[in-house]
Design a protein around this motif. Structure first.
Motif, PDB file in Angstrom:
ATOM      1  N   TYR A   8       0.720  -1.213  -0.036  1.00 31.60           N
ATOM      2  CA  TYR A   8       0.033  -0.279   0.171  1.00 31.60           C
ATOM      3  C   TYR A   8       1.150   1.277  -0.526  1.00 31.60           C
ATOM      4  N   GLU A   9       2.193   1.381   0.787  1.00 35.71           N
ATOM      5  CA  GLU A   9       2.785   2.571   0.943  1.00 35.71           C
ATOM      6  C   GLU A   9       3.148   2.297  -0.923  1.00 35.71           C
ATOM      7  N   LYS A  10       3.234   1.849  -1.521  1.00 30.94           N
ATOM      8  CA  LYS A  10       4.097   1.781  -2.932  1.00 30.94           C
ATOM      9  C   LYS A  10       3.476   1.202  -3.604  1.00 30.94           C
ATOM     10  N   PRO A  11       2.424   2.733  -4.345  1.00 29.13           N
ATOM     11  CA  PRO A  11       1.603   2.757  -4.944  1.00 29.13           C
ATOM     12  C   PRO A  11       0.983   2.732  -6.159  1.00 29.13           C
ATOM     13  N   ASP A  12       2.598   2.463  -7.352  1.00 28.58           N
ATOM     14  CA  ASP A  12       2.380   1.636  -8.311  1.00 28.58           C
ATOM     15  C   ASP A  12       2.760   0.201  -8.364  1.00 28.58           C
ATOM     16  N   SER A  13       3.298  -0.584  -7.413  1.00 28.13           N
ATOM     17  CA  SER A  13       3.308  -2.404  -6.640  1.00 28.13           C
ATOM     18  C   SER A  13       1.977  -2.343  -7.003  1.00 28.13           C
ATOM     19  N   VAL A  14       0.636  -1.680  -6.562  1.00 29.01           N
ATOM     20  CA  VAL A  14      -0.623  -2.238  -6.290  1.00 29.01           C
ATOM     21  C   VAL A  14      -0.430  -2.071  -7.603  1.00 29.01           C
ATOM     22  N   GLU A  15      -0.489  -1.060  -8.404  1.00 31.49           N
ATOM     23  CA  GLU A  15      -1.202  -0.668  -9.258  1.00 31.49           C
ATOM     24  C   GLU A  15      -0.526  -1.921 -10.444  1.00 31.49           C
ATOM     25  N   SER A  16       0.253  -2.539 -10.447  1.00 34.47           N
ATOM     26  CA  SER A  16       0.843  -3.674 -11.983  1.00 34.47           C
ATOM     27  C   SER A  16       0.274  -5.092 -11.021  1.00 34.47           C
ATOM     28  N   MET A  54      -2.208  -0.421  11.587  1.00 36.90           N
ATOM     29  CA  MET A  54      -2.109   0.123  12.152  1.00 36.90           C
ATOM     30  C   MET A  54      -2.639   1.730  12.453  1.00 36.90           C
ATOM     31  N   VAL A  55      -3.231   1.941  14.077  1.00 29.06           N
ATOM     32  CA  VAL A  55      -4.292   2.733  13.946  1.00 29.06           C
ATOM     33  C   VAL A  55      -3.137   3.783  13.313  1.00 29.06           C
ATOM     34  N   GLY A  56      -3.802   5.185  12.348  1.00 25.63           N
ATOM     35  CA  GLY A  56      -3.199   6.341  11.913  1.00 25.63           C
ATOM     36  C   GLY A  56      -2.561   6.274  11.177  1.00 25.63           C
ATOM     37  N   TYR A  57      -2.090   5.548  10.026  1.00 23.71           N
ATOM     38  CA  TYR A  57      -1.538   4.512   9.152  1.00 23.71           C
ATOM     39  C   TYR A  57      -2.542   4.667   8.030  1.00 23.71           C
ATOM     40  N   ARG A  58      -4.069   4.039   8.063  1.00 23.18           N
ATOM     41  CA  ARG A  58      -4.370   3.650   7.203  1.00 23.18           C
ATOM     42  C   ARG A  58      -5.167   4.332   5.975  1.00 23.18           C
ATOM     43  N   ILE A  59      -5.056   5.790   6.061  1.00 22.47           N
ATOM     44  CA  ILE A  59      -6.081   6.412   5.208  1.00 22.47           C
ATOM     45  C   ILE A  59      -4.871   7.127   4.430  1.00 22.47           C
ATOM     46  N   PRO A  60      -4.552   7.101   3.941  1.00 19.24           N
ATOM     47  CA  PRO A  60      -2.707   7.061   3.394  1.00 19.24           C
ATOM     48  C   PRO A  60      -2.446   6.427   2.734  1.00 19.24           C
ATOM     49  N   GLN A  61      -2.279   4.990   3.234  1.00 14.04           N
ATOM     50  CA  GLN A  61      -2.218   3.677   2.719  1.00 14.04           C
ATOM     51  C   GLN A  61      -3.854   3.367   1.810  1.00 14.04           C
ATOM     52  N   HIS A  62      -4.541   3.396   2.199  1.00 14.61           N
ATOM     53  CA  HIS A  62      -5.761   3.003   2.002  1.00 14.61           C
ATOM     54  C   HIS A  62      -6.385   4.119   1.156  1.00 14.61           C
ATOM     55  N   SER A  63      -5.712   5.174   0.418  1.00 16.08           N
ATOM     56  CA  SER A  63      -6.376   5.875  -0.230  1.00 16.08           C
ATOM     57  C   SER A  63      -5.030   5.337  -1.496  1.00 16.08           C
ATOM     58  N   ASN A  64      -4.197   5.114  -1.589  1.00 14.49           N
ATOM     59  CA  ASN A  64      -3.116   5.121  -2.246  1.00 14.49           C
ATOM     60  C   ASN A  64      -3.040   3.613  -2.649  1.00 14.49           C
TER      61      ASN A  64
END
Length: 311
Positions: free
Chosen positions: A54-62, A77-87
């Motif tokens: 999730y922290e490497k959006p290009d890898s998710v796209e692939s 982990m609480v506090g880390y999810r929104i940016p990870q999930h948005s990616n």
């Protein structure tokens, strides 16, 4: 149709994969993980295994290439999810995913200030705004967390310490959550809907402490303390004040901020939610906390027998 499961080497995802494989061909499944080597067994069965983070959006796209429907397992982990999930959402849409089924959390509304719900509500809002078709599976508080972490802590110390007052909540068997998610993945008619994947009973922490005593015979003192006092108690157990990645102590992958905010929301009855959605989606009744705890009675009694309560 090609189905993508993220976080595929985790407990929830692995169980969902097995359930889905009972109904669809392995070559219709794409499995994404930060540790694809752990998925060798599924790869041998014919599933497509791909790296994704999730922290490497290009890898998710692939990883999402060719998939139409995605089971997006939430980060831990609480506090880390929104940016990870948005990616992950943006990357999946770029790859052509049409429908995202998301493992959210019950009570995740605009009014609930529990940190875990802030994460999941924010993710749900991202899904709604994205334009992708979505389904939010608002899973309840796992019974295995209560039985494997909270009850043993109470048995070892002789105390159930909380700041939730008389607030009540529901609990759910993780397997019921998995079965509900698999059912939504493999059927139609769930577009842009929220499901509350919860038990059908409400419990206070005093009720849960009493159940612990009922099963083990060990008295548990229920201490309803202030927010500040609970914070200090949790810190004394070595739990960090704020969420940090990959943290786990005594079965708790959490933080003081997280736990106190949840107890406060319980006190305000923000988790007093029951639902029949498990039966609606799977055709089976939700397993109760009492049933789950009794299935693990030998474990709990062993903990009780080996504990030395703090005086």
């Amino acid at each position: 149709m090609k189905y993508l499961v993220t976080g595929a080497s985790g407990h929830f995802a692995t169980s969902a994969i097995y359930m889905m494989l009972a109904k669809i061909a392995a070559n219709d499944m794409i499995l994404m993980s930060r540790s694809p080597a752990k998925l060798a067994e599924f790869e041998k069965l014919g599933c497509t295994v791909r790296y994704g983070d999730y922290e490497k959006p290009d890898s998710v796209e692939s990883a999402a290439q060719g998939a139409e429907k995605m089971l997006m397992i939430s980060g831990h982990m609480v506090g880390y999810r929104i940016p990870q999930h948005s990616n992950a959402i943006d990357a999946a849409m770029r790859a052509g995913v049409k429908h995202i089924v998301y493992t959210s959390y019950y009570g995740s509304t605009a009014e609930n200030t529990a940190l875990i719900c802030r994460d999941h509500y924010g993710t749900e809002q991202k899904l709604i705004a994205s334009g992708v078709t979505w389904t939010a599976m608002r899973d309840g508080f796992y019974t295995d967390t209560i039985v494997n972490a909270a009850m043993p802590l109470a048995l070892r110390t002789g105390r159930w310490v909380h700041c939730a007052g008389d607030g009540r909540m529901s609990f759910v068997d993780r397997d019921d959550c998995v079965a509900s998610a698999a059912a939504v993945m493999l059927s139609e008619g769930h577009e842009n809907r929220v499901y509350n994947i919860t038990g059908t009973e409400l419990w206070s922490f005093a009720d849960v402490a009493a159940l612990t005593t009922e099963i083990t015979g060990k008295p548990i003192q229920t201490n309803d303390v202030t927010d500040v006092e609970l914070y200090a108690y949790l810190r004394s157990l070595g739990i960090p004040a704020e969420a940090i990645k990959e943290f786990n102590i005594g079965g708790f992958a959490s933080s003081c901020d997280d736990i106190v905010s949840c107890d406060r929301a319980i006190r305000d009855n923000m988790f007093a939610i029951t639902s029949d959605d498990i039966r609606l989606l799977t055709g089976r009744e939700a397993k109760s906390l009492r049933t789950f705890a009794k299935e693990h009675a030998d474990f709990l009694r062993a903990v009780a027998a080996g504990s030395n309560a703090e005086k």
